[in-house]
Scaffold this motif. Sequence first.
Motif, PDB file in Angstrom:
ATOM      1  N   LYS A   1      -7.975 -22.140  45.852  1.00  0.00           N
ATOM      2  CA  LYS A   1      -8.640 -22.425  44.582  1.00  0.00           C
ATOM      3  C   LYS A   1      -7.678 -23.091  43.596  1.00  0.00           C
ATOM      4  O   LYS A   1      -8.068 -23.976  42.833  1.00  0.00           O
ATOM      5  N   ILE A   2      -6.445 -22.648  43.577  1.00  0.00           N
ATOM      6  CA  ILE A   2      -5.430 -23.259  42.703  1.00  0.00           C
ATOM      7  C   ILE A   2      -5.252 -24.733  43.060  1.00  0.00           C
ATOM      8  O   ILE A   2      -5.212 -25.602  42.179  1.00  0.00           O
ATOM      9  N   LEU A   3      -5.151 -24.998  44.355  1.00  0.00           N
ATOM     10  CA  LEU A   3      -4.984 -26.380  44.811  1.00  0.00           C
ATOM     11  C   LEU A   3      -6.163 -27.238  44.384  1.00  0.00           C
ATOM     12  O   LEU A   3      -5.994 -28.372  43.923  1.00  0.00           O
ATOM     13  N   ASN A   4      -7.366 -26.691  44.494  1.00  0.00           N
ATOM     14  CA  ASN A   4      -8.560 -27.439  44.098  1.00  0.00           C
ATOM     15  C   ASN A   4      -8.621 -27.630  42.589  1.00  0.00           C
ATOM     16  O   ASN A   4      -8.972 -28.707  42.101  1.00  0.00           O
ATOM     17  N   GLU A   5      -8.247 -26.595  41.853  1.00  0.00           N
ATOM     18  CA  GLU A   5      -8.302 -26.655  40.386  1.00  0.00           C
ATOM     19  C   GLU A   5      -7.327 -27.695  39.839  1.00  0.00           C
ATOM     20  O   GLU A   5      -7.609 -28.368  38.840  1.00  0.00           O
TER      21      GLU A   5
ATOM     22  N   LEU B   1       6.050 -13.772  34.221  1.00  0.00           N
ATOM     23  CA  LEU B   1       5.545 -15.048  33.725  1.00  0.00           C
ATOM     24  C   LEU B   1       6.655 -15.857  33.061  1.00  0.00           C
ATOM     25  O   LEU B   1       6.757 -17.074  33.246  1.00  0.00           O
ATOM     26  N   LYS B   2       7.503 -15.171  32.301  1.00  0.00           N
ATOM     27  CA  LYS B   2       8.620 -15.880  31.663  1.00  0.00           C
ATOM     28  C   LYS B   2       9.611 -16.374  32.708  1.00  0.00           C
ATOM     29  O   LYS B   2      10.158 -17.469  32.611  1.00  0.00           O
ATOM     30  N   ASN B   3       9.824 -15.556  33.751  1.00  0.00           N
ATOM     31  CA  ASN B   3      10.740 -15.918  34.826  1.00  0.00           C
ATOM     32  C   ASN B   3      10.274 -17.177  35.554  1.00  0.00           C
ATOM     33  O   ASN B   3      11.079 -18.053  35.877  1.00  0.00           O
ATOM     34  N   ILE B   4       8.977 -17.280  35.777  1.00  0.00           N
ATOM     35  CA  ILE B   4       8.439 -18.405  36.554  1.00  0.00           C
ATOM     36  C   ILE B   4       8.166 -19.630  35.677  1.00  0.00           C
ATOM     37  O   ILE B   4       8.512 -20.765  36.039  1.00  0.00           O
ATOM     38  N   PHE B   5       7.558 -19.406  34.501  1.00  0.00           N
ATOM     39  CA  PHE B   5       7.059 -20.542  33.717  1.00  0.00           C
ATOM     40  C   PHE B   5       7.882 -20.847  32.460  1.00  0.00           C
ATOM     41  O   PHE B   5       7.692 -21.908  31.849  1.00  0.00           O
ATOM     42  N   GLY B   6       8.731 -19.927  32.048  1.00  0.00           N
ATOM     43  CA  GLY B   6       9.518 -20.173  30.837  1.00  0.00           C
ATOM     44  C   GLY B   6       8.643 -20.359  29.618  1.00  0.00           C
ATOM     45  O   GLY B   6       7.739 -19.551  29.354  1.00  0.00           O
TER      46      GLY B   6
ATOM     47  N   SER C   1      -4.006 -32.874  38.874  1.00  0.00           N
ATOM     48  CA  SER C   1      -2.873 -32.653  37.973  1.00  0.00           C
ATOM     49  C   SER C   1      -1.577 -33.086  38.641  1.00  0.00           C
ATOM     50  O   SER C   1      -1.370 -32.860  39.829  1.00  0.00           O
ATOM     51  N   GLY C   2      -0.704 -33.659  37.868  1.00  0.00           N
ATOM     52  CA  GLY C   2       0.592 -34.064  38.395  1.00  0.00           C
ATOM     53  C   GLY C   2       1.680 -33.043  38.097  1.00  0.00           C
ATOM     54  O   GLY C   2       2.861 -33.284  38.357  1.00  0.00           O
ATOM     55  N   ASP C   3       1.274 -31.895  37.538  1.00  0.00           N
ATOM     56  CA  ASP C   3       2.233 -30.862  37.152  1.00  0.00           C
ATOM     57  C   ASP C   3       2.587 -30.012  38.374  1.00  0.00           C
ATOM     58  O   ASP C   3       1.957 -28.977  38.643  1.00  0.00           O
ATOM     59  N   ILE C   4       3.589 -30.444  39.109  1.00  0.00           N
ATOM     60  CA  ILE C   4       3.991 -29.749  40.329  1.00  0.00           C
ATOM     61  C   ILE C   4       4.539 -28.362  40.018  1.00  0.00           C
ATOM     62  O   ILE C   4       4.289 -27.399  40.745  1.00  0.00           O
ATOM     63  N   HIS C   5       5.263 -28.244  38.903  1.00  0.00           N
ATOM     64  CA  HIS C   5       5.850 -26.948  38.521  1.00  0.00           C
ATOM     65  C   HIS C   5       4.754 -25.920  38.240  1.00  0.00           C
ATOM     66  O   HIS C   5       4.863 -24.747  38.628  1.00  0.00           O
ATOM     67  N   LEU C   6       3.696 -26.343  37.571  1.00  0.00           N
ATOM     68  CA  LEU C   6       2.585 -25.438  37.269  1.00  0.00           C
ATOM     69  C   LEU C   6       1.907 -24.981  38.558  1.00  0.00           C
ATOM     70  O   LEU C   6       1.630 -23.789  38.735  1.00  0.00           O
ATOM     71  N   LYS C   7       1.633 -25.925  39.436  1.00  0.00           N
ATOM     72  CA  LYS C   7       0.963 -25.568  40.692  1.00  0.00           C
ATOM     73  C   LYS C   7       1.801 -24.600  41.509  1.00  0.00           C
ATOM     74  O   LYS C   7       1.295 -23.582  41.983  1.00  0.00           O
ATOM     75  N   GLN C   8       3.105 -24.878  41.634  1.00  0.00           N
ATOM     76  CA  GLN C   8       3.970 -23.990  42.415  1.00  0.00           C
ATOM     77  C   GLN C   8       4.083 -22.624  41.760  1.00  0.00           C
ATOM     78  O   GLN C   8       4.106 -21.598  42.448  1.00  0.00           O
ATOM     79  N   GLY C   9       4.107 -22.611  40.435  1.00  0.00           N
ATOM     80  CA  GLY C   9       4.173 -21.334  39.729  1.00  0.00           C
ATOM     81  C   GLY C   9       2.957 -20.468  39.986  1.00  0.00           C
ATOM     82  O   GLY C   9       3.071 -19.250  40.195  1.00  0.00           O
ATOM     83  N   LEU C  10       1.795 -21.082  39.958  1.00  0.00           N
ATOM     84  CA  LEU C  10       0.562 -20.336  40.229  1.00  0.00           C
ATOM     85  C   LEU C  10       0.518 -19.890  41.700  1.00  0.00           C
ATOM     86  O   LEU C  10       0.047 -18.790  42.012  1.00  0.00           O
ATOM     87  N   PHE C  11       1.011 -20.745  42.605  1.00  0.00           N
ATOM     88  CA  PHE C  11       1.141 -20.334  44.015  1.00  0.00           C
ATOM     89  C   PHE C  11       2.019 -19.085  44.115  1.00  0.00           C
ATOM     90  O   PHE C  11       1.711 -18.146  44.860  1.00  0.00           O
TER      91      PHE C  11
END
Length: 894
Positions: free
Chosen positions: A626-630, A591-596, A634-644
């Motif tokens: 589901k992540i894409l729908n959730e 989680l730290k590696n992906i999201f800091g 949201s405009g947070d591209i980093h969050l979406k890619q991290g969850l992907f």
Amino acid sequence: MKITFFIRYRTNPGEKIFLLGNNAFMGDNDESKALPMEYFNEELWKLTLNLPKHFDDTIHYSYFIYHEKNSIKTYDGDSYRILHTEHYKVSDIVIWDLWNDISLIGNIYFTSAFSKVLLPAVSKFKKVSSKKFNHEFRVKAPILKDGETLCLTGSVDSLKNWNEKNPILMVPENNWFVARVSISPDEWPASYKYGIYNLKEKKFLRFEEGDNRSIPVADAATKFTILQDNFANIPVSLWKGCGVSIPVFSLRSQKGFGVGEFFDIKLLIDWASNAGIQLIQLLPVNDTTAHHTWQDSYPYAAISAFALHPLYINLNKVAREEDAAIVKPLKKKQKQLNSQEEFDYEQVMKFKWNVLRELFEAQKDEFKNDLNYFQFFELNREWLVPYAAYSYLRDKYKTPDFSLWKAHSRYDESAIQRFVAPSQTHYDEICFFYFVQYHLHLQLTEVVNYARRKKIVLKGDIPIGIYRYSCDAWENPALYNMDEQAGAPPDDFAVKGQNWGFPTYNWHQMQTGNYSWWRHRFDQMSKYFDAFRIDHILGFFRMWSIPIESVEGIMGRFIPAIPIDSNEFGERNISFDYHRYCSPYINDDILKNIFGDQASHVIEIYLNKTQDGKYALRENVNTQAKILNELKNSGDIHLKQGLFDLASNVILFEESGTDGRKFHFRISMDQTLSFQHLDDHTKYQLKDLYVDYFFRRQNNFWREQGLKKLPQLKRSTKMLVCGEDLGMVPDCVPEVMKELAILGLEIERMPKSNNTRFFHPNDAPYLSIVTPSTHDMSTIRGWWEEDRENTQHFYNQMLGHYGIAPYYCEGWIDKEIVLQHLYSPAMLAIFQLQDILGMDDDLRRQNPNDERINIPSNPNHYWHYRMHIDLEKLIKEDKFNNTLRQYILESGRL
């Protein structure tokens, strides 16, 4: 009438030869009713056919070998041999056929690209007098020089006793050279050979190579013998040509409507003819109208595999003289759209649809009684009626998603026939789509005929997939796996893989129907093209399939594939933990590696703590869909890619229905953070099993998959078949393509070997196409500026220059790369038009980044590239065109 067929072929144990023909006595072209032949000796199989006394039909027949071991069929290279029984006034015919291996290069020259365009054959049959002749010799020689023909002579009087000054001249008939001779029974044994004779000089030139051929003994008094000897053993210069590639929509003409149209291809043909180019390669031209937005610009998402796109229609050609009031007011808008640098899909289609509806209203009464239209309708009704109904319902309910339609959400043929009946009040709205397709057909047919007269091959493109909400999916959903998505595994151009969104094919269901959908598709394409490209031919061996709940291509796997059995882990001393390998592995380090610094927020909102101190995605985000729908708002591209990335952090996918016994590796497993957190022993053993899974165990299995489909489909068409074989290519693919004489694709910057950075065009096999770029890549000039280190290596190693590479791709560099390809041994060198113009510093576009057609990693790319100069101007560039023609001529491609 009795006909005895002999086929000369040495079979292996477990192989049987079957004969198939076009009448009820020979199976009616139904392979399940083919006639088994009898093993005669090591070299021959035999079948005697007794036909009714007055049988006088033309017989089209073929052979195939059935392999009992794997149920695969191998087809003879002559798809439809011809026997004109009506011309032989005899009761007993003996045919000695020679098996034609489909891989023989000579067969290429009998595809329609050559027989209809490049090397048109003489097709004239002379009636046979059985009283005068009792032997007919048939042989092929696809490439002879002007004024040459084949001749025949042999060891007996009737064969001119090896007389080179006065041989028997052969006549071209239906792709064969034919000679008819009367041989007396007392002349056996007899041998013969074919040779080349110059008609202009009346001179025998040479015999064919190899041993003498022998004539089988027959009762000449009662039987007529036909010897079909396949190809004469004469070395020929292999034909090589040059082609240009460009989408129709990218063409620019002075009279255009802001987009390239079918009639603009005529101008391209004129230019190609002047410049020495013999082939024009186009992208798919099928209708993609799904949403009436720019997203429909994607040419590989057709709503019908058969309907043509209204985008390419010329309105003035549809209009009659009395319709001038409809089209004349458009000139101002036409001029505005045509002046734009790129084409505006939505504006062009809006105006075209409106004008077409006006023209239909003005012409509909006359149109409905047009006999030519009636003929078109009857020949195409199988796809045309569902297409028109689909188009009407799509517009009525304002969505292509047929599951959302209030009526006819499920296709029912009888209900649709009633729905489109002329008595219906909405019939005119249905008929409108017939009207548009009819005129598109007329316009493209005119272009095709023009191309053939100018000896220019038109090469089409068949997408590997269909649009998920297409007419084809609506009409025949059983042919597709609607819960899967086709795509491609990761590569240098798309590190997360590609998800095309298309459903994958249900090959089992298609095979049950003898691949009729594909056969109809090829037949439809052959009306307009004499060569075609199979997009992603790898899909006929195995398809990259992504579950419907996933978004990224990296979540896919090859289907079909031989899975990993759970016992294999124990055999390699791997401690198997289902949850550890098959579920996303998430801990604090990851989680730290992906999201800091955002890790705590992600834990709070999207994760649950597990008993072992790790984490699991919550139910509302436990798949990428589901992540894409959730996060859709949201405009947070980093969050979406991290969850992907969390969702894809797995090592294995379980094969459904196997109760935890069968598994498939996630592609690039060794690059996952899950893998990095394993111990070294487990890593080593898993990586070895991974290599076995992807690169060893599947090859023979995938080979059989390809051989079950491609041979049948290839023999169903006369077009020249080319395959786009790029990406993660199994060893079996080039092998099968070579066996079937399907041209492969070689790209300098995409070598198929992992041991080299570039592929040199000099290393291309003859049965291939070389090109420096495709529509999915940057052009030569664009690529030159992308990676300085790569460019420097290419400049020194591939072009052979010393020193520092120029920063920009100047015209002389572009020219050297083009010439590299022209001098390749490959049959075809095809260039994007942008790369050809790039040789000239004055003609080329100023910014090379504006030349790119598609970016595969962007699923929402807008396909709207247009030429920057019009075709009329290009045709007048005599100096450039003459220079290009000279380059092509000197390279031996003209």
